[in-house]
Design an enzyme around this catalytic site. Structure first.
Site, PDB file in Angstrom:
ATOM      1  N   TYR A 109       0.829  -1.213   0.000  1.00 35.95           N
ATOM      2  CA  TYR A 109       0.000   0.000   0.000  1.00 35.95           C
ATOM      3  C   TYR A 109       0.864   1.264   0.000  1.00 35.95           C
ATOM      4  O   TYR A 109       0.447   2.311  -0.501  1.00 35.95           O
ATOM      5  CB  TYR A 109      -0.971   0.000   1.191  1.00 35.95           C
ATOM      6  CG  TYR A 109      -2.179  -0.873   0.933  1.00 35.95           C
ATOM      7  CD1 TYR A 109      -3.350  -0.335   0.407  1.00 35.95           C
ATOM      8  CD2 TYR A 109      -2.129  -2.241   1.168  1.00 35.95           C
ATOM      9  CE1 TYR A 109      -4.450  -1.130   0.146  1.00 35.95           C
ATOM     10  CE2 TYR A 109      -3.228  -3.047   0.908  1.00 35.95           C
ATOM     11  CZ  TYR A 109      -4.384  -2.488   0.394  1.00 35.95           C
ATOM     12  OH  TYR A 109      -5.465  -3.280   0.115  1.00 35.95           O
ATOM     13  N   GLU A 151      -8.432  -7.178   4.854  1.00 35.49           N
ATOM     14  CA  GLU A 151      -7.641  -8.240   4.219  1.00 35.49           C
ATOM     15  C   GLU A 151      -6.932  -9.092   5.272  1.00 35.49           C
ATOM     16  O   GLU A 151      -6.863 -10.318   5.143  1.00 35.49           O
ATOM     17  CB  GLU A 151      -6.652  -7.623   3.209  1.00 35.49           C
ATOM     18  CG  GLU A 151      -7.392  -7.139   1.968  1.00 35.49           C
ATOM     19  CD  GLU A 151      -6.682  -6.074   1.159  1.00 35.49           C
ATOM     20  OE1 GLU A 151      -5.449  -5.938   1.287  1.00 35.49           O
ATOM     21  OE2 GLU A 151      -7.369  -5.354   0.395  1.00 35.49           O
TER      22      GLU A 151
HETATM   23  C1  HEM Z   1      -6.364   2.089  -1.257  1.00 30.64           C
HETATM   24  C2  HEM Z   1      -5.690   1.360  -2.139  1.00 30.64           C
HETATM   25  C3  HEM Z   1      -6.321   0.480  -3.185  1.00 30.64           C
HETATM   26  C4  HEM Z   1      -7.531   0.607  -3.801  1.00 30.64           C
HETATM   27  C5  HEM Z   1      -8.582   1.680  -3.612  1.00 30.64           C
HETATM   28  C6  HEM Z   1      -7.659  -0.491  -4.731  1.00 30.64           C
HETATM   29  C7  HEM Z   1      -8.767  -0.722  -5.538  1.00 30.64           C
HETATM   30  C8  HEM Z   1      -8.931  -1.811  -6.362  1.00 30.64           C
HETATM   31  C9  HEM Z   1     -10.110  -2.104  -7.132  1.00 30.64           C
HETATM   32  C10 HEM Z   1     -11.361  -1.242  -7.186  1.00 30.64           C
HETATM   33  C11 HEM Z   1      -9.896  -3.256  -7.787  1.00 30.64           C
HETATM   34  C12 HEM Z   1     -10.873  -3.968  -8.739  1.00 30.64           C
HETATM   35  C13 HEM Z   1     -11.693  -4.940  -7.905  1.00 30.64           C
HETATM   36  C14 HEM Z   1     -12.725  -5.689  -8.735  1.00 30.64           C
HETATM   37  O1  HEM Z   1     -12.391  -6.707  -9.307  1.00 30.64           O
HETATM   38  O2  HEM Z   1     -13.863  -5.247  -8.799  1.00 30.64           O
HETATM   39  C15 HEM Z   1      -8.571  -3.710  -7.447  1.00 30.64           C
HETATM   40  C16 HEM Z   1      -7.968  -4.832  -7.965  1.00 30.64           C
HETATM   41  C17 HEM Z   1      -6.620  -5.095  -7.824  1.00 30.64           C
HETATM   42  N1  HEM Z   1      -5.735  -4.481  -6.972  1.00 30.64           N
HETATM   43 FE1  HEM Z   1      -6.151  -2.924  -5.761  1.00 30.64          FE
HETATM   44  N2  HEM Z   1      -6.520  -1.242  -4.665  1.00 30.64           N
HETATM   45  C18 HEM Z   1      -5.678  -0.684  -3.747  1.00 30.64           C
HETATM   46  C19 HEM Z   1      -4.431  -1.153  -3.374  1.00 30.64           C
HETATM   47  C20 HEM Z   1      -3.751  -2.160  -4.030  1.00 30.64           C
HETATM   48  C21 HEM Z   1      -2.416  -2.580  -3.729  1.00 30.64           C
HETATM   49  C22 HEM Z   1      -1.541  -2.027  -2.613  1.00 30.64           C
HETATM   50  C23 HEM Z   1      -2.086  -3.560  -4.622  1.00 30.64           C
HETATM   51  C24 HEM Z   1      -0.767  -4.282  -4.745  1.00 30.64           C
HETATM   52  C25 HEM Z   1       0.230  -3.838  -5.392  1.00 30.64           C
HETATM   53  C26 HEM Z   1      -3.256  -3.781  -5.466  1.00 30.64           C
HETATM   54  C27 HEM Z   1      -3.347  -4.712  -6.486  1.00 30.64           C
HETATM   55  C28 HEM Z   1      -4.505  -5.032  -7.154  1.00 30.64           C
HETATM   56  C29 HEM Z   1      -4.575  -6.046  -8.184  1.00 30.64           C
HETATM   57  C30 HEM Z   1      -3.418  -6.880  -8.700  1.00 30.64           C
HETATM   58  C31 HEM Z   1      -5.908  -6.091  -8.599  1.00 30.64           C
HETATM   59  C32 HEM Z   1      -6.503  -6.968  -9.708  1.00 30.64           C
HETATM   60  C33 HEM Z   1      -6.497  -6.096 -10.929  1.00 30.64           C
HETATM   61  C34 HEM Z   1      -6.125  -6.744 -12.192  1.00 30.64           C
HETATM   62  O3  HEM Z   1      -5.791  -7.926 -12.223  1.00 30.64           O
HETATM   63  O4  HEM Z   1      -6.110  -6.009 -13.175  1.00 30.64           O
HETATM   64  N3  HEM Z   1      -4.236  -2.918  -5.071  1.00 30.64           N
HETATM   65  N4  HEM Z   1      -8.007  -2.816  -6.567  1.00 30.64           N
END
Ligand code: HEM
Ligand code: FAD
Length: 409
Positions: A109, A151
């Site tokens: 994060y 988480e």
């Molecule tokens: C406040 C911080 C964060 C927010 C608001 C956020 C928001 C989101 C959202 C809205 C999704 C799509 C969920 C869905 O499938 O509907 C997502 C997916 C994902 N997030 Fe986060 N996220 C955050 C932090 C992180 C962090 C720290 C990581 C790690 C590096 C991360 C990695 C991912 C990955 C790998 C996906 C799947 C997306 C894909 O495969 O294209 N996220 N996140």
């Protein structure tokens, strides 16, 4: 002091100073949200190329993930400053489940926050005073802190160490369901038992692709009928209009054979059947059928007296995967009804209807709860029809097989 039934507990998440700044700048950030996230990803991947093995490279190419992240950050900020905004809890839960299936860790994060806030500065330029930067940093960390907490709760419940989020599973056998759909029956290769899986949950499969990329994708656990195994059912995504075929679904479809080992996450996902005895309507299209079988199996096993209606739409009968398996499991339910719609119907098929799903005339019992899974336009149509028929919106749940853009459009 006594709280009345309507009083809200005084939880002041955002500092009053930041609240005013967010109220003044939310519109500006919303208007530039896609540009911000479009800048954010390249700068983060340039510094942390290892994250390219966790994010979907195809979502990056199509921009879908940018839209999902942008929509969620803006929606989060808005509900912080507007107490009458719709509850954000289900969005938070969905993201947390997705993150845990990918092994996202608290320290990451800091990386995401650093690059996201830097991208805000790059796009909005002079509009980002120190005060504005501080306020958006506060929003980001409130969001992050809540996600990290949720988480860590999910990891603890599943007994998963996020630094090793997957276990090896061996492909016990392949079942060719249709020309484009294959089921993989997986059994643990590490000797430990199959984890508890709630019907409708998914796992992330991490696949090492030819050329060296490693990519995760989510697949619903389509059957848990055999307690020592889990099954996933994959529809090969064919590229249209010059777009490439889906990378992971094609690889699993064309190359993975019995005996191969794949890395599989713990089950995740909050699309779970309410444990009441209210009737269920499962309305799906295409690959969405994978959510139907585990739910029907579960009801047959635990509540065979509970009424279930399955409504499925597909291109043709020969594209309709898992049909016979669903009917077989459904035959063990006392009150089970099955409807099908095909875009083109065989001349001798008198049970299926031609065209797109129309739930307008399907008899629905009182207090029915609906689950829908399929392409977004399909789910919108299902939802609209059900709302028009008087089904309350909190009785309608959905699962999106991709980043959740429902709120973004
Ligand atoms: C406040 C911080 C964060 C927010 C608001 C956020 C928001 C989101 C959202 C809205 C999704 C799509 C969920 C869905 O499938 O509907 C997502 C997916 C994902 N997030 Fe986060 N996220 C955050 C932090 C992180 C962090 C720290 C990581 C790690 C590096 C991360 C990695 C991912 C990955 C790998 C996906 C799947 C997306 C894909 O495969 O294209 N996220 N996140
Ligand atoms: C909770 C959940 C459960 C799921 N359950 C299932 C399931 O049970 N069964 C199932 O089959 N699927 C399921 N999915 C979908 C699955 O996770 C994958 O998204 C799907 O298999 C496609 O992955 P892929 O790697 O084959 O395609 P990708 O390579 O990710 O491609 C996706 C799309 O992007 C397009 N694309 C890629 N690159 C470009 C480019 N450069 N330009 C233009 N377009 C491009 C492709 O043509 C394709 O249409 C689920 C998804 C989620 C989120």
């Amino acid at each position: 002091m006594t709280l009345t039934a309507t009083a809200r507990p005084a939880v002041q998440l955002l500092s009053p100073r930041s609240e005013a700044v967010i109220a003044a700048t939310a519109g500006l950030v919303a208007a530039h949200a896609e540009q911000i996230t479009a800048r954010f990803y390249p700068r983060m991947f340039a510094e942390r190329p290892e994250l390219l093995r966790v994010f979907s490279l195809s979502n990056q190419a199509t921009g879908e993930q940018s839209r999902a992240l942008a929509a969620s950050v803006v929606a989060y900020a808005v509900q912080l400053i507007d107490p009458s905004a719709p509850s954000f809890a289900h969005v938070m839960t969905r993201i947390a489940h997705k993150h845990t299936s990918l092994g996202i860790r608290p320290e990451q994060y800091t990386i995401v926050g650093h690059h996201l806030l830097a991208a805000v500065g790059e796009v909005l330029g002079d509009a980002v005073t120190a005060e504005v930067a501080d306020a958006w940093s506060e929003v980001y960390w409130l969001f992050a802190t809540q996600l990290i907490a949720e988480e860590s709760r999910l990891y603890a419940r599943a007994g998963v160490d996020p630094s090793t989020p997957t276990r090896p599973f061996r492909v016990a056998r392949r079942i060719e369901e249709t020309d484009n759909v294959v089921s993989l029956v997986l059994e643990p290769a590490d000797g430990a038992p199959v984890p508890d899986i709630e019907p409708g949950q998914y796992v992330s499969l991490f696949v090492d692709l030819p050329g060296g990329d490693r990519q995760p994708r989510q697949y619903t656990v389509s059957s848990t009928a055999v307690g020592t195994r889990l099954q996933v059912t994959i529809r090969k995504v064919l590229g249209t209009g010059g777009a490439p075929d889906g990378r992971v679904s094609s690889y699993l479809h064309d190359h993975v054979v019995a005996g191969d080992v794949v890395d599989v996450s713990a089950p995740a996902g909050d699309l779970v059947v309410p444990s009441s005895d209210s009737p269920l309507l499962l309305a799906t299209a295409g690959a969405g059928i994978t959510t139907v079988l585990p739910i029907v199996e579960h009801i047959a096993r635990t509540q065979p007296q509970r009424p279930v209606i399955v409504a499925h739409a597909d291109r043709t009968a020969s594209d309709h995967a898992l049909r016979e398996t669903v009917l077989h499991a459904g035959s063990q339910i006392d009150d089970f009804t099955h409807y099908t719609w095909y875009e083109s119907v065989d001349i001798d098929d008198h049970r299926s209807q031609a065209g797109l799903m129309d739930l307008g005339a399907v008899p629905l019992p009182d207090n029915v709860h609906a689950f829908t899974c399929g392409p977004l336009p399909f789910m919108r149509q299902v939802r609209t029809t059900l709302l028009n028929r008087g089904i309350p919106s909190d009785h309608i749940r959905y699962e999106v097989f991709g980043p959740d853009l429902w709120a973004a459009q």
